[in-house]
Write an enzyme that holds these catalytic residues in place. Structure first.
Site, PDB file in Angstrom:
ATOM      1  N   VAL A 150       0.835  -1.211   0.000  1.00 42.76           N
ATOM      2  CA  VAL A 150       0.000   0.000   0.000  1.00 42.76           C
ATOM      3  C   VAL A 150       0.866   1.256   0.000  1.00 42.76           C
ATOM      4  O   VAL A 150       2.025   1.225   0.409  1.00 42.76           O
ATOM      5  CB  VAL A 150      -0.997   0.039   1.197  1.00 42.76           C
ATOM      6  CG1 VAL A 150      -2.011  -1.071   1.080  1.00 42.76           C
ATOM      7  CG2 VAL A 150      -0.267  -0.030   2.523  1.00 42.76           C
TER       8      VAL A 150
ATOM      9  N   SER B 289      -5.098   1.084  -4.142  1.00 42.57           N
ATOM     10  CA  SER B 289      -6.454   1.537  -3.810  1.00 42.57           C
ATOM     11  C   SER B 289      -7.403   1.389  -4.992  1.00 42.57           C
ATOM     12  O   SER B 289      -8.591   1.075  -4.811  1.00 42.57           O
ATOM     13  CB  SER B 289      -6.475   2.964  -3.244  1.00 42.57           C
ATOM     14  OG  SER B 289      -5.720   3.797  -4.036  1.00 42.57           O
TER      15      SER B 289
ATOM     16  N   ALA C 214      -7.194  -0.981  -7.289  1.00 35.65           N
ATOM     17  CA  ALA C 214      -7.496  -2.419  -7.414  1.00 35.65           C
ATOM     18  C   ALA C 214      -8.559  -2.812  -6.386  1.00 35.65           C
ATOM     19  O   ALA C 214      -9.464  -3.600  -6.681  1.00 35.65           O
ATOM     20  CB  ALA C 214      -6.225  -3.243  -7.231  1.00 35.65           C
TER      21      ALA C 214
ATOM     22  N   ASP D  40      -4.857   4.550 -12.709  1.00 32.79           N
ATOM     23  CA  ASP D  40      -4.963   3.385 -11.823  1.00 32.79           C
ATOM     24  C   ASP D  40      -6.281   2.621 -11.985  1.00 32.79           C
ATOM     25  O   ASP D  40      -6.253   1.397 -12.158  1.00 32.79           O
ATOM     26  CB  ASP D  40      -4.748   3.806 -10.358  1.00 32.79           C
ATOM     27  CG  ASP D  40      -3.296   4.145 -10.061  1.00 32.79           C
ATOM     28  OD1 ASP D  40      -2.506   4.256 -11.019  1.00 32.79           O
ATOM     29  OD2 ASP D  40      -2.942   4.301  -8.882  1.00 32.79           O
TER      30      ASP D  40
END
Ligand code: PMV
Length: 331
Positions: free
Chosen positions: A113, A120, A122, A163
């Site tokens: 993390v 975050s 995912a 992301d």
């Protein structure tokens, strides 16, 4: 009915690394992003009440939301902010389903993390898929991306969307501001070592630092922005032909450019240089810089040696490969 109550649905999504173009993507140039074979998963189950309970093993945080009230189960009241993005996607799914239900979500993850590896996103995309499937909906991927992106926007302000896109679609994507992302359909195996400096940093502060550089030296910055675009396009060509040696050299050039805009860090320099010395084709920081992670590309048989060198130089490291599997349901 009792069947639905005990039913659980699990979905998972991959982490990412940026191979070329971070920071310069903010100035309109392409970034090349790979999904890697580390995943986060979310398991959803109905509750008898209308509360939302979230438990994240990796963050060491768990709690229950009853409307706006938060009851901490693990990690204290401060844990709430870490769970808000997950709650936000659950609420968005419930709103689309027009249902007022209580949901339990349990999160597990192999992704480090706060390291710029997309953990975050995912978690957000797999939560959307698990909860929507539990509610009997079949949300198309673009819709799942939009929900996860919306929740990122709530938390981070103006994220680029890299992301949630890569965790939804997997593979290799070319990403450019105000354009649709392009799936590059790269067939080559891309053996990487990811090294984590464990140095905490804020991507927002680094983006602001680059902005200052741009304000002070606009004409130099313009040339570097153009150079970054060229590196990315030659990088895609080399990926398509499977010429990993060239990809590695271009990664080295990209890293030099990132040093020039002052987003590297001594911890990153150490890991990048040790990776190259131990036989990698190339190595660079990945993501925001200032600490966080670097990646090294190496021949399959050299991966172990490169990983050991990075660990010896003080980083935590793991081997990774591109994965074409984006968001998926787990059976
Ligand atoms: O550190 P990460 O993986 O969140 O990457 C940030 C990438 C930047 O180009 C620096 C910022 C952005 O929003 O694209």
């Amino acid at each position: 009915m009792s069947d639905l109550k005990s039913k659980t649905v699990t979905a998972s999504a991959p982490a990412k690394v940026i191979l070329f173009g971070e920071h310069f993507v903010v100035y309109g140039q392409p970034a090349i992003v790979l999904a890697i074979d580390k995943r986060a998963s979310a398991t959803a189950q109905m509750r008898k009440d209308t509360r939302i309970s979230i438990d994240s093993g990796d963050l060491g945080v768990a709690g229950i939301f009853k409307g706006e009230r938060y009851q901490a189960k693990k990690g204290g009241i401060k844990g709430r902010v870490k769970l808000e993005p997950v709650r936000s996607v659950i609420l968005q799914v419930l709103e689309r389903a027009e249902k007022k239900k209580g949901i339990d979500v349990h999160i597990q993850s192999d992704i480090p993390v706060s390291a710029g590896l997309g953990s975050s996103a995912a978690v957000a995309t797999s939560t959307v898929l698990a909860v929507s499937t539990l509610l009997g909906m079949e949300l198309p991927k673009p819709e799942i991306f939009r929900i996860a992106y919306e929740s990122e926007r709530l938390v981070h302000g103006t994220p680029s969307g890299i992301d949630p896109a890569i965790s939804t679609y997997g593979g290799a994507l070319q990403f450019q501001r105000d354009k649709d992302f392009v799936n590059l359909n790269i067939e080559a195996n891309i053996p990487l070592v990811v090294g984590n400096t464990e140095v905490q940093r804020s991507t927002g502060e680094l983006v602001a630092r680059v902005r200052q550089m741009n304000d002070k030296f606009p004409s130099i910055m313009r040339l570097m922005v153009v150079t970054s675009a060229r590196i990315a396009s030659e990088g895609v060509e080399a990926l398509r032909t499977g010429n990993l040696q060239t990809v590695g050299t271009l990664m080295n050039i990209n890293h030099a450019l990132l040093c020039a805009i002052d987003v590297s860090h001594e911890s990153l320099e150490r890991l990048v240089h040790t990776a190259r010395k131990s036989g990698a084709y190339g190595a660079k920081l990945t993501g925001g810089g200032g600490g966080g992670c670097m990646i090294a590309l190496a021949e399959e048989k050299k991966l172990g040696k490169v990983m050991a060198a990075i660990q010896k130089a003080g980083g935590t490291a793991f081997q990774a490969r591109k994965t074409d599997e984006g968001l998926r349901l787990e059976r």
